[in-house]
Design a protein around this motif. Structure first.
Motif, PDB file in Angstrom:
ATOM      1  N   GLN A   2       0.817  -1.232   0.295  1.00 10.59           N
ATOM      2  CA  GLN A   2      -0.044  -0.422   0.329  1.00 10.59           C
ATOM      3  C   GLN A   2       0.189   1.253   0.280  1.00 10.59           C
ATOM      4  O   GLN A   2       1.958   1.149   0.746  1.00 10.59           O
ATOM      5  N   ALA A  41     -19.796   6.311   3.416  1.00  6.97           N
ATOM      6  CA  ALA A  41     -18.723   5.697   2.471  1.00  6.97           C
ATOM      7  C   ALA A  41     -17.992   6.817   2.334  1.00  6.97           C
ATOM      8  O   ALA A  41     -18.022   7.863   2.115  1.00  6.97           O
ATOM      9  N   PHE A  87      -7.979   9.087   1.844  1.00  7.80           N
ATOM     10  CA  PHE A  87      -7.185   8.242   1.372  1.00  7.80           C
ATOM     11  C   PHE A  87      -6.672   8.926  -0.292  1.00  7.80           C
ATOM     12  O   PHE A  87      -8.177   9.035  -0.869  1.00  7.80           O
ATOM     13  N   GLY A 102      -4.342   3.925  -0.482  1.00  5.50           N
ATOM     14  CA  GLY A 102      -2.985   4.260   1.232  1.00  5.50           C
ATOM     15  C   GLY A 102      -3.689   3.706   2.043  1.00  5.50           C
ATOM     16  O   GLY A 102      -5.002   3.210   2.438  1.00  5.50           O
ATOM     17  N   THR A 103      -2.931   4.026   3.324  1.00  8.26           N
ATOM     18  CA  THR A 103      -3.348   4.120   4.625  1.00  8.26           C
ATOM     19  C   THR A 103      -4.239   4.578   5.310  1.00  8.26           C
ATOM     20  O   THR A 103      -4.558   4.406   5.846  1.00  8.26           O
TER      21      THR A 103
ATOM     22  N   TYR B  35     -14.313  -4.804  -0.873  1.00  5.19           N
ATOM     23  CA  TYR B  35     -13.158  -4.079  -0.298  1.00  5.19           C
ATOM     24  C   TYR B  35     -12.970  -4.527   1.100  1.00  5.19           C
ATOM     25  O   TYR B  35     -14.116  -4.371   1.591  1.00  5.19           O
ATOM     26  N   GLN B  37     -12.304  -2.736   5.232  1.00 10.28           N
ATOM     27  CA  GLN B  37     -11.210  -2.039   6.256  1.00 10.28           C
ATOM     28  C   GLN B  37     -11.020  -1.868   7.631  1.00 10.28           C
ATOM     29  O   GLN B  37     -12.151  -2.216   7.600  1.00 10.28           O
ATOM     30  N   GLY B  40      -6.133   1.405  11.008  1.00 17.16           N
ATOM     31  CA  GLY B  40      -4.766   1.278  10.488  1.00 17.16           C
ATOM     32  C   GLY B  40      -4.069   1.733   9.062  1.00 17.16           C
ATOM     33  O   GLY B  40      -3.154   1.048   9.042  1.00 17.16           O
ATOM     34  N   LEU B  41      -5.188   0.403   8.705  1.00 24.13           N
ATOM     35  CA  LEU B  41      -5.133  -0.626   7.241  1.00 24.13           C
ATOM     36  C   LEU B  41      -5.661  -0.510   6.584  1.00 24.13           C
ATOM     37  O   LEU B  41      -5.054  -0.380   4.795  1.00 24.13           O
ATOM     38  N   GLY B  42      -6.436   1.228   6.571  1.00 31.67           N
ATOM     39  CA  GLY B  42      -6.926   1.336   5.213  1.00 31.67           C
ATOM     40  C   GLY B  42      -8.023   0.812   4.317  1.00 31.67           C
ATOM     41  O   GLY B  42      -8.413  -0.317   5.542  1.00 31.67           O
ATOM     42  N   LEU B  43      -8.473   1.052   3.136  1.00 30.39           N
ATOM     43  CA  LEU B  43      -8.639   0.266   2.432  1.00 30.39           C
ATOM     44  C   LEU B  43      -7.926  -0.728   1.946  1.00 30.39           C
ATOM     45  O   LEU B  43      -7.549  -0.364   0.986  1.00 30.39           O
ATOM     46  N   ARG B  44      -8.379  -2.124   2.317  1.00 29.31           N
ATOM     47  CA  ARG B  44      -7.891  -3.092   1.148  1.00 29.31           C
ATOM     48  C   ARG B  44      -8.355  -4.096   0.030  1.00 29.31           C
ATOM     49  O   ARG B  44      -9.827  -4.479   0.562  1.00 29.31           O
ATOM     50  N   GLY B  58      -7.326  -9.440  -5.778  1.00 29.13           N
ATOM     51  CA  GLY B  58      -6.289  -8.155  -4.917  1.00 29.13           C
ATOM     52  C   GLY B  58      -5.427  -9.118  -3.953  1.00 29.13           C
ATOM     53  O   GLY B  58      -4.936  -9.963  -4.456  1.00 29.13           O
ATOM     54  N   ASP B  59      -5.128  -7.644  -3.137  1.00 31.08           N
ATOM     55  CA  ASP B  59      -3.888  -8.090  -2.521  1.00 31.08           C
ATOM     56  C   ASP B  59      -4.637  -8.763  -1.071  1.00 31.08           C
ATOM     57  O   ASP B  59      -3.034 -10.064  -0.902  1.00 31.08           O
ATOM     58  N   LEU B  90     -16.544  -3.314   2.430  1.00 28.41           N
ATOM     59  CA  LEU B  90     -16.789  -2.330   1.406  1.00 28.41           C
ATOM     60  C   LEU B  90     -16.929  -2.294  -0.117  1.00 28.41           C
ATOM     61  O   LEU B  90     -15.926  -2.872  -0.400  1.00 28.41           O
ATOM     62  N   PHE B 107     -18.296   4.140  -3.792  1.00 27.55           N
ATOM     63  CA  PHE B 107     -18.794   3.587  -2.949  1.00 27.55           C
ATOM     64  C   PHE B 107     -19.990   3.082  -2.086  1.00 27.55           C
ATOM     65  O   PHE B 107     -21.389   3.967  -1.972  1.00 27.55           O
ATOM     66  N   GLY B 108     -20.546   1.964  -1.811  1.00 27.00           N
ATOM     67  CA  GLY B 108     -22.055   1.537  -1.099  1.00 27.00           C
ATOM     68  C   GLY B 108     -21.606   1.867   0.291  1.00 27.00           C
ATOM     69  O   GLY B 108     -20.217   2.123   1.116  1.00 27.00           O
ATOM     70  N   PRO B 109     -22.742   2.091   0.998  1.00 28.52           N
ATOM     71  CA  PRO B 109     -22.720   2.430   2.390  1.00 28.52           C
ATOM     72  C   PRO B 109     -21.289   1.048   3.572  1.00 28.52           C
ATOM     73  O   PRO B 109     -21.428   1.754   4.315  1.00 28.52           O
TER      74      PRO B 109
END
Lengths: 111, 116
Positions: A2, A41, A87, A102-103, B35, B37, B40-44, B58-59, B90, B107-109
């Motif tokens: 990331q 969102a 983000f 990003g984080t 994704y 969420q 501290g890790l954001g969106l993965r 994805g990741d 998400l 994005f959805g809710p």
């Protein structure tokens, strides 16, 4: 991996400025910025397509340095409504194109 | 008005259960994304799809699968839920981009899933 955002969190008073950075170890081809308010969102703010491009949106602007693989978001004269988590999202490639967020940076604006 | 909807806002499931999360978009977008969420890790990115029946990992795809039988609908499946899959999920969608250009994601809710 990331993109890393800095700072992780920031607290401002209304009217103050802030800069949020997004830095990647991989080449970036385009950068998006999003804001997510608590319990909501993420919402798109802007896209930067080319290296060196700068864009503005009211008092929020951004730049993209392709060579440094970095983007920065500038918030000037912050308002209470700016509070949220920001983000960066970027298209990168290591063989195939991949979109990565990003984080995140938590920003709180106080009256 | 652009809309991405998710089947549930909150979900509580037991360890080992099969879980389905559904996402529907009404914008005729080619791309859809799932994704998770975490603080501290954001969106993965778990999986994304660029067309009907097409999917890309994805990741963090381990423990998840997806299904896209219709353009507007993208499902995330947890085959056997585990406590470490407790998270906010998400869904997002976007138009397709070319040549290094990407379009904004809507994005959805979100669905807050708790696995006990």
């Amino acid at each position: 991996q990331q993109p890393v955002q800095s700072p992780q969190a920031v607290i401002l008073r209304e009217g103050e400025d802030a800069v949020i950075n997004c830095s990647s170890s991989k080449a970036l081809y385009s950068v998006h910025w999003y804001r997510q308010k608590h319990g909501e969102a993420p919402v798109f703010l802007m896209i930067l397509l080319k290296g060196g491009e700068q864009k503005g949106h009211d008092k929020i602007s951004a730049s993209f340095n392709e060579k440094k693989q970095q983007s920065s978001l500038y918030l000037t004269a912050s308002q209470l409504s700016y509070s949220g988590t920001y983000f960066c999202g970027a298209l990168t490639t290591s063989g195939t194109y991949k979109y990565i967020f990003g984080t995140g940076t938590r920003l709180k604006v106080l009256a | 008005d652009v809309k991405v909807t998710q089947s549930s806002r909150y979900l509580v499931k037991r360890t080992g259960e099969k879980v389905f999360l559904e996402c529907v978009q009404d914008m005729d977008h080619e791309n859809m994304f799932w994704y998770r969420q975490d603080p501290g890790l954001g969106l993965r990115l778990i999986y994304f799809s660029y067309d009907v029946k097409m999917k890309e990992k994805g990741d963090i795809p381990e423990g998840y699968s997806v299904s896209r039988e219709k353009k507007e609908r993208f499902s995330l499946i947890l085959e056997s839920a585990s406590t470490n899959q407790t998270s906010m999920y998400l869904c997002a969608s976007s138009f397709n981009g070319f040549g290094g250009v990407t379009h904004e994601q809507y994005f959805g809710p979100g669905t807050r899933l708790t696995v006990t």
